[in-house]
Each structure stands twice: as structure tokens, then as C-alpha cells.
Design a protein around this motif. Structure first.
Motif, PDB file in Angstrom:
ATOM      1  N   ILE A   1     -29.378  35.048  -0.895  1.00 20.31           N
ATOM      2  CA  ILE A   1     -29.200  36.462  -0.550  1.00 20.31           C
ATOM      3  C   ILE A   1     -27.903  36.632   0.222  1.00 20.31           C
ATOM      4  O   ILE A   1     -27.329  35.655   0.715  1.00 20.31           O
ATOM      5  N   SER A   2     -27.449  37.879   0.330  1.00 21.74           N
ATOM      6  CA  SER A   2     -26.217  38.154   1.075  1.00 21.74           C
ATOM      7  C   SER A   2     -26.503  38.044   2.575  1.00 21.74           C
ATOM      8  O   SER A   2     -27.658  38.109   3.020  1.00 21.74           O
ATOM      9  N   ILE A   3     -25.427  37.899   3.349  1.00 23.65           N
ATOM     10  CA  ILE A   3     -25.582  37.854   4.802  1.00 23.65           C
ATOM     11  C   ILE A   3     -26.200  39.151   5.301  1.00 23.65           C
ATOM     12  O   ILE A   3     -27.030  39.161   6.211  1.00 23.65           O
ATOM     13  N   ALA A   4     -25.838  40.250   4.653  1.00 20.64           N
ATOM     14  CA  ALA A   4     -26.388  41.546   5.081  1.00 20.64           C
ATOM     15  C   ALA A   4     -27.901  41.572   4.888  1.00 20.64           C
ATOM     16  O   ALA A   4     -28.646  42.035   5.761  1.00 20.64           O
ATOM     17  N   THR A   5     -28.354  41.071   3.743  1.00 23.09           N
ATOM     18  CA  THR A   5     -29.803  41.045   3.486  1.00 23.09           C
ATOM     19  C   THR A   5     -30.496  40.110   4.474  1.00 23.09           C
ATOM     20  O   THR A   5     -31.571  40.414   4.997  1.00 23.09           O
ATOM     21  N   GLU A   6     -29.855  38.968   4.739  1.00 22.68           N
ATOM     22  CA  GLU A   6     -30.405  38.017   5.723  1.00 22.68           C
ATOM     23  C   GLU A   6     -30.587  38.690   7.083  1.00 22.68           C
ATOM     24  O   GLU A   6     -31.639  38.558   7.729  1.00 22.68           O
ATOM     25  N   GLU A   7     -29.568  39.424   7.492  1.00 22.97           N
ATOM     26  CA  GLU A   7     -29.647  40.083   8.802  1.00 22.97           C
ATOM     27  C   GLU A   7     -30.758  41.127   8.818  1.00 22.97           C
ATOM     28  O   GLU A   7     -31.500  41.265   9.782  1.00 22.97           O
ATOM     29  N   LYS A   8     -30.865  41.849   7.707  1.00 22.65           N
ATOM     30  CA  LYS A   8     -31.881  42.891   7.585  1.00 22.65           C
ATOM     31  C   LYS A   8     -33.282  42.270   7.627  1.00 22.65           C
ATOM     32  O   LYS A   8     -34.187  42.788   8.288  1.00 22.65           O
ATOM     33  N   ALA A   9     -33.440  41.163   6.942  1.00 26.19           N
ATOM     34  CA  ALA A   9     -34.752  40.501   6.888  1.00 26.19           C
ATOM     35  C   ALA A   9     -35.140  39.980   8.271  1.00 26.19           C
ATOM     36  O   ALA A   9     -36.271  40.167   8.727  1.00 26.19           O
ATOM     37  N   LYS A  10     -34.181  39.342   8.938  1.00 31.62           N
ATOM     38  CA  LYS A  10     -34.472  38.828  10.284  1.00 31.62           C
ATOM     39  C   LYS A  10     -34.802  39.968  11.237  1.00 31.62           C
ATOM     40  O   LYS A  10     -35.724  39.873  12.050  1.00 31.62           O
ATOM     41  N   SER A  11     -34.038  41.045  11.132  1.00 25.49           N
ATOM     42  CA  SER A  11     -34.251  42.131  12.082  1.00 25.49           C
ATOM     43  C   SER A  11     -35.615  42.782  11.852  1.00 25.49           C
ATOM     44  O   SER A  11     -36.302  43.182  12.791  1.00 25.49           O
ATOM     45  N   LEU A  12     -36.040  42.824  10.597  1.00 24.20           N
ATOM     46  CA  LEU A  12     -37.376  43.349  10.285  1.00 24.20           C
ATOM     47  C   LEU A  12     -38.458  42.426  10.878  1.00 24.20           C
ATOM     48  O   LEU A  12     -39.441  42.900  11.468  1.00 24.20           O
ATOM     49  N   ALA A  13     -38.250  41.132  10.745  1.00 21.30           N
ATOM     50  CA  ALA A  13     -39.230  40.187  11.287  1.00 21.30           C
ATOM     51  C   ALA A  13     -39.315  40.304  12.808  1.00 21.30           C
ATOM     52  O   ALA A  13     -40.407  40.302  13.395  1.00 21.30           O
TER      53      ALA A  13
END
Lengths: 379, 379
Positions: free
Chosen positions: A223-235
């Protein structure tokens, strides 16, 4: 000054493979572990300081077990939370907190929690019985989930057509819009009593087509870094809204439009974190210990890209387990087999897993498929 | 076809920290472990399938223990080898082979083995008692070693002057030329029944000035490729001459002139391989299992440079152990603490170890010294 977790007895409700891998970690810290499990041959039986056979859903059994421990945690959600609440009220440390386990036990409450806290998740309708599911045919295609006691793929079914409605569950549950997702991710976050939080990097899960169990896992997720950041922030958002202490696996869908939706959560070590034993600086099992015992949380960085393959009992075989192909598998560099100490295999029973490390991300999928062909659990 | 090691019971003579770390590995392979140890609170006590309290040097105790196992191995050399030989004669698999343990138990026989097989080692004189040591004052400076029962620094003393001779051991032993070495290396090699052999990369050991115990270890060793090759080839030479099955730690001196001499050998997991748990693709403990159970040997490559620090009981403290500084230590990235489950500390008792991983080799020494200052075992 001695950090007091070295003097504490940690009680774990459940003595399956997750508890077993927690124990493998706990040995390095001299932590005494007591286990409660209904199965007299549970995977943890021989490797803990105290093994008690008993029902996890029985108030007295759980309460009496907990009275002899200092900190109580779980490796399965289906436990008596009233007993845990009583223990917490009486001053025991119970992590994750009993009210959170209680909420997560019921997928209906889980979905309402997401809704109330603006945590993106698939649209849903609560249904009390089969009739109510059938009355919502306009909501199809949908996933029909039982509110309680779904586990390892049980209690979940996809309803695509009106004809499928005949198989709908006749018990309190929910209908969830079928998400046309691009990827499934999981992020495991940890939070200790101080409110310190850390997340493991996202992993990408691939599910078994019929058993509804994780079949493969790849770390890092593609996944893109942006998606990674979004996923972590959701968690982080989920664990912080819960104010939970412990580790939480947050399973997510990445939709074709790039949105991330929370699918389900599990407040304990999770199948999507097994690779962390070899692939990350800290394993999810050690992180679980660190979070519930109020130790400093461990570094979560990936040391090496990894794939994880679940070793499920072969379809068509029930009885004393025979593992084929071990020698061939463990001859390979970076292949780590973990067997769960279960004597009896059944179709799709989780009997073990294999982690594969490879600096070259592009070969991990091929190697994972190969391992799946090499190792077979038969009877 | 099932690889049959999954059905075998592995008996280990000794239930200390080495056995404990073997068990942590064995859990992943569903290997049932039986332990024999004289200490009712041995580190392995609670985490094995069967714990028997008994004397390792008693024939009947060892024989009866071994009768209930399929494969028998050791984690300490000081065991009854006659009982092991009887078990081997009766068809049990005993690795390392009893006659090799017997030879290694006696440093006099060990030295003669090196001599007979052209394995370079320091010059020596066998001595029967104190008088014979004193009669060889011309051999000083020398190391005076007891033939038998030296362990963890006991039974070894440096004799530099005639005055030192007054302290010489009054029992069968040997005088070994004191080597003016530049570095001390250790290479752990493994060999299985098929004769397959592999070596871990050399590590560099630094000893405690008074306790004669490994204090720090660095991997990789700071040596040339040529020295590395020479060290490995020497280690292979030893295990092949022995035709030993199992793992063998070969401790060596690199002299100022660049020669390599074998110092001592240990046919079991060894303090100089503790870092392999996190630093190498396969740990020495898993390699021990693989070699004695005739599994394919594991890849030994280093995943990341590492240092290892032994956690010894602080001088001046005896009693229930208190570990200071854990939180501070485990907050650091790449720091792995292993405690050995010993309730009581004594001066210089091995209570645990810490492995430090760092891609930057040049900071490892500094980090190891820091960890030694941070963690203290007191009472």
C-alpha cells in the motif's frame, strides 16, 4: 527498585495457540503464567506454572481462577465478563478491561460503537431473527453475521441473492453491506496504562475462499505511505476511543475508491500478527505482555519482509495429526514453522503457522504458496 | 510420510538456562521434553512435559530417566556417561555420544585428543597433584586446570610466579602455557547423523577479569575473512574428528602472531551462542534440537550484528533476586532481555543475558557497556 511485573502472576483465560506463544515470550521475563481452559489437553497445558481446566464462560470458574492471579488477560473473547468485572472491582488488574471484551463479544454492539464514534465501517442493519433478515432483501448483497459467538469463520455468511436468504441466521445478528474491497489490512496497536500507544506496520491478509480464515499474510502490506498512515491512524482512533489497555488487532477493508473501513477488532494477539515473532523487533506476544503488565511498549519496526501461512487441517482428515513435509520446509532459509501442540486435526482447524522471511518482497507470495503445498496436516 | 521427530520424547540431562532456551525453541515443533535436574526449582521445571528431580551423576537415576525417552541429550557435561552408554547400547539415541561427553569431562583427555589429532592448542603438561605442578615452575606463566568438574570459571587459575604455585590445585589436572592472545573467538558447529555439518559465524568473547566467565560477546567477530575461514575450518575439524552428533562450541585463541589455538570445547548450547536467538536465522537452541533429532540443520547466517551481555549476580548480594533497570533497558530498540527463572542470586551467578541488535557495529560495544550499567541483579 524492582519493576513489579516480575513478581506478578499473569492469568490468561484460554490456553490455545495464542496463549502458547505468549508463554514462549513470557519465559524470557520470568513471568509466572496461570492458564484456564476447558480442554484438558490445551496447547498451554504443559508449559505454564499452573493449568486449570474449566469453563471460560462460567462465572465461578473464572472468578476463582482470577482470585489467584495479579493480572488477568485473555486470548479468546468468549469469556465470562461479569466475573472479570467483579475481579476488577475487587482490585485485580484485568486487561483488556471487561466492558470492552463484553462489547466486542457482540458484533451488534461493536458496529454501534463504530457508528457512535464516527469510525468508518460498512453500513449495517441490526436484525433480531431470520424473518428480519428476509425483510431486508433490498440490502443485498450483504454479509449476515451472528451477534455472538462467531469465531474463526463461524457465524458469518455472505447473502447475495434472495434465495440465499433461506440460509440466514435465525438469531440476533446484523446485515452488513458487502464491501467490494481491494485489499484487507490489519493493524495491531498496543496501549499501556500510561496511555502510551504504538502500532505495528500494516499487514495484508488474504483469506481462504471457503473457510473464512486468514490463509496468507504479507508484511509490509502493498500500500502507499498515505494509506499506511490512514490505517494506523484509524487503529489508534479505535484503541484510544476504547481507552483500552492491551493489544488490539484492527482488521480493515481498503475499498476500490481508497477508503478504509474497519471490519472487525480483536483485543488480544491475533493471527495477523504471527509473523512478528521473527519479522519485527518486538513480537505481538511480547507486546501483549508489555501492555497488560505496564512495561514500556516495544519497538514495532519490521526487521525483514515476511509472509505468514496458516497450517490448517486438510479437508477430509480428522484424527491424530500427522505433519507432512516438515523436513523439506525447514531446510529453506528463513522458514519458521510453529506447531500448536494440538494432537487432533479437523478440516480447517488451525494446527500451526509458518513464517517466511525474505528481503526480496517480490518472491514472498511464491514462497508462501510453495510452503502451503509442501506442508500438509493430515490424519 | 511423517518425520518421526514429532513423535519422539527428548530427554535432557540438566534443567538450567540452556535447557530452558532449548524448550522455548522446542515448543514450536511440538517436541515433548523430559528434564532431569537435581534442583527442585530448576529453570526448566514448569515448562517441560515431565520434570524429574535427581542426580545427574548417579547411574540408576540417569538410566531410569533415559529409559522413558527416545532421544537423550545434555545441557551440562557433568553427567553419568556410563548410564548414557548403557542406554545407547540398548538402542536409545544419545547425542552427543557418551564417549565424547566422557572425554570432554576430563580436560586432560581433551588436551590429549587435540594433540593426537593435530588440532592446534596450547602446549601442556599433565600433572597428578600439587607437587607435580610445583615441580614444573619452569613452565610458568601457565594456566593450571583441574582435570574434572571445572565449570563456569571454577577449576581454572593462572599461575604466573613461583609464589602462585602455593595455590596450585592438588588433584589431577594440567598446566597449560599461558597464551598471550589477541582475541578469543568461539565458533559453534553442528553435525547431524547424516554427517551434515554447518558452522555459525565466529563471535568474539570478552571475559570477566576475575570471574573467568564470558562478560560480553560480539558478533560478527572483528577479524579478517581469512581468520574467519581458519576458525571455522578448525571447528569443523574438531567435530568431524569426534564424529559427534549435536552442537559443539569451540573456544579459540587468536595469538598475536595470527595463529589459532583451540582452548576448550563444549558439546551443547553455549554461552557464546545466546545472541543467535535474535541475531541469526537459526538459534543455537533450535540447531541443537535439529542436530540431535536428525532434522535438516538450519541456516546459520547473521541477520544483524549483535552484542551479548551476561547478567551475573552482583558481587556482595546473595538471596532472592531483584532485577533493577529492566524498564530502562527494554525501552531501547533491539534490546532483548532473557531471565533464567532463578529465584536466588549469588555473586557472579548467571541470572540472565541481554542481546543487543544494531546495524551499526561500531556502537555495539558502547551499548553493551551501557546495558551492563543499567541492569543489576541484587538481593
Amino acid at each position: 527498585m524492582q519493576e513489579n511485573y516480575q513478581q506478578k502472576i499473569l492469568g490468561i483465560l484460554g490456553g490455545g495457540q495464542l496463549g502458547r506463544m505468549v508463554i514462549q515470550s513470557a519465559i524470557s521475563y520470568n513471568i509466572d503464567i496461570h492458564i484456564l481452559d476447558p480442554d484438558p489437553n490445551a496447547p498451554c497445558k504443559d508449559i505454564c506454572q499452573n493449568f486449570i481446566q474449566g469453563k471460560l464462560t462460567d462465572f465461578d470458574t473464572v472468578y476463582n481462577f482470577g482470585k489467584n492471579c495479579d493480572v488477568i488477560t485473555i486470548e479468546i473473547e468468549n469469556v465470562n465478563t461479569e466475573a472479570l468485572q467483579r475481579l476488577a472491582d475487587e482490585g485485580k488488574e484485568v486487561f483488556p478491561q471487561p466492558h470492552i471484551i463484553k462489547m466486542i463479544q457482540d458484533k451488534r454492539l461493536q458496529k454501534q460503537f463504530y457508528k457512535n464514534n464516527n469510525i468508518p465501517s460498512a453500513d449495517f442493519i441490526l436484525t433480531a431473527n431470520k424473518e428480519e433478515v428476509k425483510a431486508n432483501s433490498g440490502f443485498l448483497p450483504a454479509v449476515n453475521k451472528l451477534g455472538r459467538e462467531g469465531y474463526d469463520g463461524r457465524g458469518v455468511q455472505v447473502l447475495k441473492t434472495k434465495k440465499d436468504l433461506e440460509n440466514a441466521f435465525d438469531a440476533p445478528g446484523l446485515l452488513e453491506k458487502l464491501i467490494d474491497f481491494e485489499q484487507e489490512l490489519s493493524v495491531i496497536v498496543a496501549r499501556n496504562k500510561q496511555g502510551e500507544t504504538v502500532a505495528f506496520p500494516s499487514v495484508e491478509c488474504s483469506f481462504h475462499p471457503t473457510a473464512n480464515l486468514v490463509e496468507f499474510l504479507f508484511a509490509p502490506a502493498n500500500i502507499s505511505i498515505a494509506t499506511e498512515e490512514k490505517a494506523k491512524s484509524l487503529a489508534f482512533q479505535v484503541i484510544e476511543k476504547l481507552e483500552m489497555v492491551g493489544i488490539l488487532a484492527v482488521e480493515m477493508f481498503v475499498t476500490r475508491s481508497g477508503d478504509i473501513l474497519v471490519n472487525e477488532i480483536a483485543p488480544r494477539p491475533h493471527n495477523s500478527g504471527h509473523h512478528t515473532i521473527e519479522a519485527n523487533f518486538t513480537s505481538q506476544f511480547e507486546q501483549h505482555l508489555r501492555s497488560v503488565l505496564n512495561m514500556p511498549l516495544g519497538n514495532t519496526a519490521l526487521r525483514c519482509p515476511a509472509a505468514m501461512v496458516n497450517l490448517l487441517g486438510e479437508d477430509g482428515f480428522t484424527g491424530n495429526a500427522i505433519v507432512e513435509g516438515m523436513d523439506k520446509a525447514i531446510s529453506q532459509k528463513g522458514v519458521y514453522v510453529h506447531l500448536y501442540g494440538k494432537k487432533v486435526t479437523k478440516p480447517f482447524r488451525k494446527m500451526g503457522h509458518v513464517t517466511i522471511l525474505d528481503e526480496n518482497v517480490s518472491v514472498l507470495k511464491k514462497r508462501a504458496l510453495e510452503i502451503k503445498e509442501i506442508i500438509k496436516i493430515k490424519a
